[in-house]
Design an enzyme around this catalytic site. Structure first.
Site, PDB file in Angstrom:
ATOM      1  N   ASN A   1       0.816  -1.048  -0.046  1.00  0.00           N
ATOM      2  CA  ASN A   1       0.033  -0.135  -0.122  1.00  0.00           C
ATOM      3  C   ASN A   1       0.889   1.272  -0.013  1.00  0.00           C
ATOM      4  O   ASN A   1       0.945   1.853  -1.071  1.00  0.00           O
ATOM      5  CB  ASN A   1      -0.880  -0.001   1.324  1.00  0.00           C
ATOM      6  N   ASP A   2       1.552   1.673   1.115  1.00  0.00           N
ATOM      7  CA  ASP A   2       2.243   2.894   1.145  1.00  0.00           C
ATOM      8  C   ASP A   2       3.326   2.866   0.284  1.00  0.00           C
ATOM      9  O   ASP A   2       3.641   3.958  -0.298  1.00  0.00           O
ATOM     10  CB  ASP A   2       2.460   3.148   2.579  1.00  0.00           C
ATOM     11  N   VAL A   3       4.036   1.867  -0.049  1.00  0.00           N
ATOM     12  CA  VAL A   3       5.018   1.587  -1.154  1.00  0.00           C
ATOM     13  C   VAL A   3       4.896   2.265  -2.449  1.00  0.00           C
ATOM     14  O   VAL A   3       5.739   2.295  -3.195  1.00  0.00           O
ATOM     15  CB  VAL A   3       6.126   0.744  -0.907  1.00  0.00           C
TER      16      VAL A   3
END
Lengths: 182, 471
Positions: free
Chosen positions: B398-400
């Protein structure tokens, strides 16, 4: 490329020599510390420098030179031990740089095995644990002996487990190629 | 005079140290890594063997050899047994926990060696440098032990470790500082009085410090924490080296310390956070206003549709994240990748440096699933190529992959991300639209070229494989 490799190699050799020199100085000073005690044959360099082997009266004059506020402390700080300590610190610093030199630019793929492998190497405390057993038996302190034994167990778990798991991971990395070729 | 035996033993110790250095050096390349590990094993055998011989020759205990030898051999046997069981039985998905546990065990061993060494000192006054080194060893070792325990507990998702401390952040810093000062005081006091009981106080303070330092750190920061604890366990060993006066311990310990620090800084860089902000919390923007309707344009897709897309693709890139580890989907992914390759497309894996819960976590899992490391692409390698990728399949990341990182003023601003959104088509396999660790929405999910496949990672991948088989 080849030339570059050669330079690398020389650098390596240089670092190893420095390490060796540092170790020799450390050991030699240690011998000097231990040798004044007649009843203690300097068999091991392993023991922590037994302070009873340092004749306080003889060397107290040197305390001033050792400098620093440690001379105030209850235990006398002799010039020999000072040098041994300094050599130890030198070894420490050089090793840190060797460590940095060796590990920069490890590919991401190998981060985990590198971590668990180097973790296994930190199980080198096993050496300290084994060596301290003799001191514990000698001083007749059974609690200390128990702790040392426990330390050996833990260090061994660290060593065997660490290397084992690293090998398991690494063999997964390498087996792929054979499979692909087949 | 220096005895010949002493010289031989010292040279052998040195040889062991050199083997470690060479071993770690060789660990830096996939082709030589196995060899490097074996060199480490040889070095360790050598070092332990020499220590054993030195003990045998120690004149102080010549009359009563049974007790020390029995202790050593017995302890080695038990340790080997436990180590072997742990190393062979534990699942690859549980590797981060295991590495953490080994770290902690090593730290505790250092604590105990220093304790035994201090206790066994016969005379009334213990040398200054031994006291100081012992104190350092006890403190770092105890922090490593408890810190690793907490980290392992968090990774194992034990509820006990999920709880946050009911202490405000500032007070926690003050408390930590106080404990550190307390340790310093104990060392100074111990120099004066040679009271070994003070060492116990240091250890207890170290344990408390290990707990308060690691508990507030979140799961996604675990790669940093584990790498750092790895470094600590080395430093503890080096400090023990000063206690027992063995350069081989100092060398090996500081090697490990250095390697851990390098990994730590690599991880921090990959997360765009400073080490201090990971350790002491904060660093992330507290509140960030996002458009409420950001997910209005999210498109759902089905496994059959994805299979059809994949069938037409020439270049497929998988982007695995921690979700793949949780779902244990690595084998399913590998199987699907093999099917796609049979149809003539190339398959690659784009791996973000901090995907997962430990450095290189994804690489290990994919290696377990028989993925060749040549198919694994790092962030730098794959990012320029994403516009030529037909399908990027994001699995549990997700964040990456959050494009918000390229904007100013978001919690993830400046963090290097995989430019998945540049791929022609993106499939995101996820259980829900819930945010990742950074707690912000991901515009990628709502992008025009993105379709979401909701569900368990493993099941979803297997569905795609099944659908692809029928085409």
């Amino acid at each position: 490329m080849n030339n570059l490799r050669k330079i690398n190699w020389v650098k390596w050799l240089g670092l190893c020599v420095m390490l060796f020199a540092g170790m020799l100085v450390a050991q030699e000073n240690l011998e000097q510390v231990e040798s004044p005690a007649p009843e203690e044959a300097a068999v091991t360099t392993s023991e922590s420098p037994a302070p009873d082997s340092v004749p306080d009266e003889q060397l107290s004059g040197l305390e001033e030179e050792a400098g620093e506020e440690e001379t105030e402390a209850a235990s006398s700080f002799t010039i020999d031990r000072y040098e041994a300590l300094m050599a130890g610190i030198a070894v420490f610093i050089v090793s840190v740089f060797v460590g940095f030199e060796v590990i920069t630019k490890v590919p991401q793929t190998l981060h985990t095995p590198l971590m668990s492998g180097s973790n296994a190497i930190s199980g080198i405390t096993i050496v300290g644990a084994i060596l301290v057993v003799a001191d514990c038996v000698d001083s007749g302190d059974n609690l200390a002996l128990l702790l040392a034994g426990l330390a050996i167990v833990l260090a061994m778990v660290n060593v065997v487990g660490g290397f084992g798991v690293t090998h398991r991971m690494l063999s997964m990395f390498s087996s792929k190629k054979k499979k692909k070729a087949a | 005079m220096v005895e010949l035996n002493t010289v031989i033993f010292d040279v052998l110790y040195l040889l062991a140290a050199i083997l470690f250095i060479m071993g770690i050096k060789k660990m830096g390349h996939p082709r030589t890594a196995v060899m490097g590990n074996l060199l480490g094993v040889v070095g360790m055998l050598l070092a332990a063997g020499v220590s054993f011989l030195i003990t045998l020759e120690n004149e102080a205990i010549q009359n009563s050899l049974t007790l020390p030898i029995g202790t050593i051999v017995g302890a080695i046997f038990i340790g080997t047994l436990f180590g072997t069981v742990l190393a062979t039985r534990v699942q690859m998905t549980e590797m981060p926990q295991l590495v953490a546990v080994f770290n902690g065990v090593g730290g505790l061993a250092s604590v105990l060696v220093a304790a035994a060494s201090l206790m066994a000192t016969k005379d009334s006054s213990i040398p200054v440098e031994v006291v100081v080194a012992g104190g350092v060893s006890g403190l770092i070792g105890a922090v490593t032990f408890v810190g690793s325990g907490v980290a392992a507990g968090k990774l194992q998702e034990l509820n006990f470790f999920k709880k946050q401390l009911p202490i405000p952040t500032l007070l926690r810093h003050v408390l930590n500082l106080a404990m550190l000062i307390g340790c310093g005081w104990c060392v100074v006091e111990m120099i004066d009085t040679s009271n070994v009981l003070l060492y116990l106080v240091i250890c207890i303070l170290g344990c408390a410090l290990g707990y308060t330092l690691t508990t507030p750190i979140g799961g996604a920061d675990m790669p940093v924490v584990i790498a750092l604890l790895n470094s600590y366990s080395g430093l503890a060993a080096a400090a023990t080296g000063f206690v027992v006066d063995q350069p081989v311990l100092i060398i090996s310990g500081s090697l490990v310390g250095a390697s851990g620090i390098i990994l730590t800084s690599l991880m921090c860089k990959a997360m765009n956070r400073s080490l201090l902000s990971v350790l002491f919390g904060g660093g992330m923007a507290a509140s960030y206003e996002q458009d409420e309707g950001i997910y209005a344009t999210v498109k759902r897709t089905t496994a059959e549709d994805v299979a059809m897309m994949v069938d037409f693709a020439d270049r497929v890139v998988f982007v695995p994240g921690y979700g793949m580890a949780v779902a244990q989907a690595q084998n399913a992914v590998s199987d699907l990748a093999a099917m796609i390759e049979e149809r003539g497309a190339t398959v690659e894996y784009a791996i973000h440096p901090v995907a997962g819960r430990m450095p290189g976590h994804m690489n290990v899992l994919l290696a377990e699933a028989d993925v060749s490391y040549e198919q694994l692409r790092t962030l730098e390698e794959i990012n320029p190529d994403f516009d030529e990728v037909d399908i990027a399949i994001v699995l549990g990341a997700n964040d990456v992959v959050n494009p918000e990182a390229r904007k100013e003023g978001t919690p993830v601003s400046g963090m290097p991300i995989l430019n998945v959104d540049e791929a022609r088509q993106v499939v995101v396999i996820k259980r829900s639209l819930s945010p990742g660790y950074a707690k912000i929405a991901n515009p990628l999910f709502a992008a025009d070229n993105t379709s979401m496949l909701f569900g368990d990672g493993k099941a979803a991948i297997q569905d795609i494989s099944a659908a692809l088989k029928e085409l």
